[in-house]
Design an enzyme around this catalytic site. Structure first.
Site, PDB file in Angstrom:
ATOM      1  N   GLU A 303       0.823  -1.218   0.000  1.00 28.44           N
ATOM      2  CA  GLU A 303       0.000   0.000   0.000  1.00 28.44           C
ATOM      3  C   GLU A 303       0.855   1.265   0.000  1.00 28.44           C
ATOM      4  O   GLU A 303       0.636   2.183   0.782  1.00 28.44           O
ATOM      5  CB  GLU A 303      -0.958  -0.017   1.197  1.00 28.44           C
ATOM      6  CG  GLU A 303      -1.925  -1.191   1.146  1.00 28.44           C
ATOM      7  CD  GLU A 303      -2.991  -1.170   2.245  1.00 28.44           C
ATOM      8  OE1 GLU A 303      -2.702  -0.663   3.338  1.00 28.44           O
ATOM      9  OE2 GLU A 303      -4.090  -1.667   1.982  1.00 28.44           O
ATOM     10  N   ASP A 377      -8.360  -9.082   3.906  1.00 32.76           N
ATOM     11  CA  ASP A 377      -8.149  -8.011   4.872  1.00 32.76           C
ATOM     12  C   ASP A 377      -9.217  -7.970   5.963  1.00 32.76           C
ATOM     13  O   ASP A 377     -10.103  -7.122   5.922  1.00 32.76           O
ATOM     14  CB  ASP A 377      -8.125  -6.662   4.123  1.00 32.76           C
ATOM     15  CG  ASP A 377      -7.597  -5.541   5.002  1.00 32.76           C
ATOM     16  OD1 ASP A 377      -7.092  -5.844   6.082  1.00 32.76           O
ATOM     17  OD2 ASP A 377      -7.694  -4.375   4.586  1.00 32.76           O
ATOM     18  N   GLU A 405     -12.647  -2.625  12.148  1.00 31.53           N
ATOM     19  CA  GLU A 405     -12.609  -1.835  10.912  1.00 31.53           C
ATOM     20  C   GLU A 405     -13.735  -2.223   9.956  1.00 31.53           C
ATOM     21  O   GLU A 405     -14.390  -1.362   9.379  1.00 31.53           O
ATOM     22  CB  GLU A 405     -11.253  -2.022  10.218  1.00 31.53           C
ATOM     23  CG  GLU A 405     -11.185  -1.349   8.863  1.00 31.53           C
ATOM     24  CD  GLU A 405      -9.847  -1.541   8.157  1.00 31.53           C
ATOM     25  OE1 GLU A 405      -8.918  -2.113   8.756  1.00 31.53           O
ATOM     26  OE2 GLU A 405      -9.743  -1.102   6.995  1.00 31.53           O
TER      27      GLU A 405
HETATM   28  C1  BDP Z   1      -6.172  -2.258   6.109  1.00 29.60           C
HETATM   29  C2  BDP Z   1      -6.484  -0.893   6.595  1.00 29.60           C
HETATM   30  C3  BDP Z   1      -5.341   0.066   6.482  1.00 29.60           C
HETATM   31  C4  BDP Z   1      -4.083  -0.568   7.036  1.00 29.60           C
HETATM   32  C5  BDP Z   1      -3.810  -1.871   6.317  1.00 29.60           C
HETATM   33  C6  BDP Z   1      -2.645  -2.652   6.917  1.00 29.60           C
HETATM   34  O1  BDP Z   1      -7.591  -0.418   5.876  1.00 29.60           O
HETATM   35  O2  BDP Z   1      -5.699   1.225   7.170  1.00 29.60           O
HETATM   36  O3  BDP Z   1      -2.995   0.274   6.903  1.00 29.60           O
HETATM   37  O4  BDP Z   1      -4.912  -2.713   6.444  1.00 29.60           O
HETATM   38  O5  BDP Z   1      -2.915  -3.623   7.592  1.00 29.60           O
HETATM   39  O6  BDP Z   1      -7.050  -3.097   6.781  1.00 29.60           O
HETATM   40  O7  BDP Z   1      -1.498  -2.315   6.693  1.00 29.60           O
END
Ligand code: BDP
Length: 707
Positions: A303, A377, A405
């Site tokens: 990301e 996720d 989340e």
């Molecule tokens: C996702 C989230 C994000 C996190 C990412 C992570 O939306 O905010 O940074 O995972 O785990 O669930 O790095």
């Protein structure tokens, strides 16, 4: 006269309200007098004082805990004593009071033994361990026995944690905000530290120690490298000093490009000698402040975060460089496997496995690969990540999300232990039947033996820590399952209810039912039958199956559900993306076939016609509708049950839960209506007879964004 009476009445009602008020700050360490009179009398007789061997900071913390807990629980004066008497609770790590043979040795550094013993004709309770921290875990266990009204006459308990690292991951930013945090701001007051030390830091550590959590990564995985500067390290040191007596080590999330951003180097290439030197010096500096610093958590090439691939190196190159730097200090690297690219064609589900499996065996001994429970996720339901079992020569660590989340934030009552348990109990078949995910992370099926579990924290500075009174149970459950990944969610719920609220059966049974069913309820009104990632864009709160525009293709809901006139679901079978092949047989075959694929994962693995006949005899469309409607019905049942719980607990928590449940019901209806109306545009089929019709058009749900 009338006025005096009124004042008196007002005073009385104020007193009774405040007597029964409970703001949730004490969590499960809510010590109250034993309600059962007979048991109380027995405990009062059995326990007359406590005797502590030693005077370390940990032993002093034990003293403070017992001084607080015992008089409250036993409703009598009970103190530290200087000699062993009848009824003494003995806490000892050095002196052997009875012959325990090899048993003490076998409990290692953190395990403990609790025994009812007779010493010099005096009946005592012995809590013993090899270390003071082990003894502290024993003391909290002992207090739990009292809190849960367990008979204590013939105690013979030996407990050893099955995992080495039992950690919370705080996604806390240096500006006080928390990524995906729903319970206020960060606990860490960076602007006040190191001068002002909030007593709450101690309560945080105590709570963790009480459930065996032995480490905290205190900053966001999307790391701001400033945490490693001279400005912040003295602050971090203070936290570490406060946590130390409670056995909680501090870890940091690091940014892989820190050598550039902090050190002014031109590269962060892990094989570059200058880069290595920079990390060595920085790491040595950290250990000067914090001699028992735990190590680094790394989100790399994920990301948009920097990582070794920016320099043509792989994950193992990056992890091992840091591992070698940490090794002389006994630190570890937790290297996250949460990686995926923005490819519109390559199934995101495949990517973590494809990136990491080839590296099995390449990681140093002090590296753990930290894997999210599922391949996407933290969805309400995912199959287990196929990486568990697929890397037999690597230390694998579980990452669960405690913060909700994708599960309604802190507004929905969702007890997550059943989700965790479902994953841990899943059989990978990596070494034949019984190769559960739990066994994998316990190191029983891997050649590398460092073990661990992390939970992304749901803790903030709201007075009750987690926002929803029941969200505390998820912090609690994480600790319990990290200690024993094979523990049952029912036991965990039962203990938590007793400790947090009351031992009254009329409360425990219905509330335990609410908790144990709550996760499935949420799956029903959010993502039944294997649907996933159809939440509102970015916020991930409300429904958003219609999200069809995003910064990258695999952030669109339509990418995941693939609804069309013919059906719905992502074909990951051998005729589709072939994600099933990442699992061992027979799991692979079970998932691959439409007939044998568990229906609760059907649309994860298959694109299924709307008219497909489900096991119930319903069409897929009807079945989907029934799940959404059941979800709402179950929330309403939960509300009804909760209404009946008022007599048993304080009004403050009762009312708070009640209000939150009203919100949950509203959101569940919103989810249901939005999703059913949206998917109906593809199925073209009617909502089954007898179900209430959504009272607003689809456009309303599409335009109203829940934040
Ligand atoms: C996702 C989230 C994000 C996190 C990412 C992570 O939306 O905010 O940074 O995972 O785990 O669930 O790095």
């Amino acid at each position: 006269m009338k006025n005096i009476k009124l004042v008196y009445l007002l005073l009385l009602s104020f007193l009774s309200v405040s007597l029964y008020a409970n703001d949730g700050y004490d969590l499960w360490l809510n010590y109250r007098t034993i309600e059962d009179a007979k048991l109380l009398a027995q405990y009062q007789k059995n326990f007359t004082g406590y005797y502590i061997e030693g005077n370390s900071a940990t032993m002093q913390a034990i003293d403070t805990e017992l001084k607080k807990a015992l008089p409250l629980l036993l409703d009598k004066k009970i103190d530290k004593v200087n000699s062993i008497n009848d009824g003494s609770i003995i806490i000892s790590t050095g002196k052997m009071y009875i012959d325990l043979g090899n048993e003490l040795q076998s409990v290692g550094k953190e395990g403990f033994i609790i025994r009812s013993v007779t010493i010099n004709k005096k009946k005592c309770t012995l809590i013993t361990a090899n270390t003071d921290i082990g003894a502290m875990y024993g003391v909290f266990h002992f207090l739990k026995l009292l809190q849960t009204n367990t008979p204590t006459d013939k105690l013979s308990i030996t407990s050893v944690p099955k995992l080495d690292l039992r950690l919370l991951n705080h996604w806390d930013n240096l500006n006080g905000s928390i990524e995906r945090g729903y319970a206020g701001k960060s606990l860490w007051k960076w602007d006040e530290l190191p001068g002002v030390v909030d007593p709450r830091y101690t309560d945080y550590a105590r709570a963790n120690a009480s459930i065996g959590i032995n480490g905290a990564v205190i900053n966001n995985v999307n790391s701001n490298p400033l945490i490693m500067t001279e400005e912040y390290l003295p602050k971090v040191k203070v936290l570490a000093d406060v946590f130390r007596p409670y056995g909680v080590k501090v870890y940091l999330s690091i940014s892989f490009s820190a050598p550039i951003r902090l050190g002014g180097l031109k590269t962060a290439d892990p094989l570059d000698p200058e880069v290595i030197k920079w990390w060595q010096a920085k790491t040595a500096e950290i250990y000067k402040y914090i001699p028992d610093f735990g190590g680094y958590l790394v989100k790399a090439n994920s990301e948009g975060q920097p990582g070794p691939q920016d320099y043509g190196r792989n994950h193992a190159d990056g992890a091992n460089m840091l591992a070698k730097v940490l090794k002389p200090h006994n630190g570890v690297v937790m290297w996250r496997a949460f990686v995926y690219n923005s490819s519109p064609t390559e199934d995101r589900v495949l990517q973590a496995y494809d990136s990491f499996k080839p590296l099995d065996g390449d990681f140093d001994d002090n590296v753990l690969v930290q894997i999210k429970n599922g391949p996407i996720d933290f969805q309400p339901r995912e199959p287990f990540s196929p990486l568990f079992g697929a890397m037999p020569n690597t230390s694998l660590m579980m990452e669960f999300q405690v913060t909700q989340e994708y599960l309604g934030f802190a507004n929905h009552l969702v007890f997550l232990a059943p989700l965790y348990e479902e994953v841990l109990d899943s059989d990978t078949y990596s070494k034949g039947k019984g190769s559960t995910v739990a066994k994998v992370i316990e190191g029983e099926l891997t050649t590398k033996k460092l073990t661990g579990m992390a939970g992304v924290s749901n803790i903030g500075n709201s007075r009750n820590w987690c926002g929803h009174p029941f969200a505390q149970s998820n912090w609690y459950a994480l600790g319990r399952l990290a200690w024993d990944p094979e523990a049952s969610s029912a036991d965990i719920a039962n203990d938590w209810i007793r400790m947090t609220f009351t031992n009254t059966e009329a409360f425990i049974n219905p509330v335990e039912d609410i908790m144990l069913n709550s996760r499935e309820t949420t799956v029903n009104y959010m993502t039944p039958l294997g649907l996933h990632h159809i939440m509102g864009y970015a916020s991930h709160r409300g429904p958003g199956p219609w999200v069809d525009r995003a910064a990258q293709p695999n952030w669109k809901s339509t990418y995941y559900h693939r609804a069309d006139k013919d059906g719905v679901g992502f074909d990951r079978s051998t005729t589709g993306s072939n994600a099933v092949s990442q699992y061992f047989p027979p799991v692979r075959d079970k998932f691959n076939s439409l007939e044998t694929c568990p229906e609760n994962l059907l649309l994860w693995f298959h694109h299924v016609p709307w008219t497909y006949e489900m096991k119930s005899g319903n069409t897929l469309w009807d079945e989907m509708c029934y799940h959404y409607y059941d979800g709402v019905k179950e929330v309403r049942n939960m509300q009804k049950t909760w209404e009946g719980m008022q007599p048993y607990i304080d009004s403050e928590r009762f009312e708070k839960v009640k209000t939150l449940m009203e919100e949950q019901e509203w959101e569940a209806v919103f989810w249901r209506n939005g999703c059913v109306l949206y998917f109906q545009t593809f199925s073209g089929m009617p909502i089954p007879k007898g179900l209430e019709k959504p009272n607003k058009p689809l456009s309303y749900y599409e335009e109203t964004i829940l934040r």
